[in-house]
Scaffold this motif. Structure first.
Motif, mmCIF file in Angstrom:
data_model
loop_
_atom_site.group_PDB
_atom_site.id
_atom_site.type_symbol
_atom_site.label_atom_id
_atom_site.label_comp_id
_atom_site.label_asym_id
_atom_site.label_seq_id
_atom_site.Cartn_x
_atom_site.Cartn_y
_atom_site.Cartn_z
ATOM 1 N N LEU A 107 -70.129 -27.580 77.443
ATOM 2 C CA LEU A 107 -68.655 -28.202 77.862
ATOM 3 C C LEU A 107 -68.224 -27.205 78.994
ATOM 4 C CD1 LEU A 107 -66.130 -29.905 77.821
ATOM 5 C CD2 LEU A 107 -65.484 -28.473 75.723
ATOM 6 N N ALA A 108 -68.487 -25.867 78.771
ATOM 7 C CA ALA A 108 -67.989 -24.699 79.735
ATOM 8 C C ALA A 108 -68.620 -24.950 81.165
ATOM 9 C CB ALA A 108 -68.375 -23.342 79.237
ATOM 10 N N GLN A 109 -69.608 -25.572 81.200
ATOM 11 C CA GLN A 109 -70.516 -25.844 82.487
ATOM 12 C C GLN A 109 -70.219 -26.820 83.126
ATOM 13 O OE1 GLN A 109 -72.143 -23.152 83.685
ATOM 14 N NE2 GLN A 109 -71.651 -22.306 81.790
ATOM 15 N N GLU A 110 -69.555 -28.000 82.329
ATOM 16 C CA GLU A 110 -69.059 -29.261 83.075
ATOM 17 C C GLU A 110 -68.014 -29.413 83.984
ATOM 18 O OE1 GLU A 110 -71.012 -32.321 82.934
ATOM 19 O OE2 GLU A 110 -72.316 -30.695 82.328
ATOM 20 N N PRO A 111 -67.992 -30.041 85.076
ATOM 21 C CA PRO A 111 -67.036 -30.176 86.108
ATOM 22 C C PRO A 111 -65.767 -31.210 85.655
ATOM 23 C CG PRO A 111 -68.524 -31.546 86.801
ATOM 24 C CD PRO A 111 -69.082 -30.926 85.448
ATOM 25 N N VAL A 112 -65.122 -30.516 84.648
ATOM 26 C CA VAL A 112 -63.829 -31.297 84.054
ATOM 27 C C VAL A 112 -62.568 -30.393 84.281
ATOM 28 C CG1 VAL A 112 -65.012 -32.435 82.292
ATOM 29 C CG2 VAL A 112 -64.167 -30.163 81.512
#
Length: 128
Positions: A107-112
């Motif tokens: 989640l920390a790496q996802e572009p959200v």
């Protein structure tokens, strides 16, 4: 396309959402409408079996009639795609609960957006 939605009910096994929106295209011009959507998540024999019911109003009567015809012909495709979406969501939730550290790293790496990330973290009880 532009739209807004408002949550009307948030219960343990049910969500109700009212949405309004419009789409402007070259072929049909501006199409506006609204929808009342109810998502149910009943537990049946220890398994959650989600259902989605939508009541849709399209403001243009010609486009509304066309939509009724297309749903009769292609509605099963939409149903299948919704079921696939629920399946993917369930698998992700299972992963998040079974392997929270791995999920949080992903989640920390996802572009959200930060707001989206915070909502997911809150639902999980936070990422450590």
């Amino acid at each position: 396309a532009r739209g807004v939605y408002r949550g009307l009910a948030r219960e343990p096994t049910r969500r109700a959402v009212l949405s309004h929106g419009a789409h402007t295209g070259h072929l049909l011009g501006r199409i506006a409408g609204s929808a009342l959507t109810v998502l149910d998540f009943p537990h049946v024999d220890g398994v959650v079996e989600p259902t989605l019911t939508a009541r849709v109003r399209i403001d243009n009567p010609v486009v509304a009639a066309l939509a009724r015809v297309l749903i009769a012909i292609f509605g099963h495709i939409a149903d299948r795609k919704l079921a696939e979406g629920f399946t993917v969501t369930a698998r992700i939730a299972e992963w998040a609960m079974a392997q929270p550290r791995e999920f949080c790293d992903w989640l920390a790496q996802e572009p959200v957006t930060p707001g989206q990330r915070e909502r997911v973290q809150t639902a999980l009880g936070g990422c450590l």
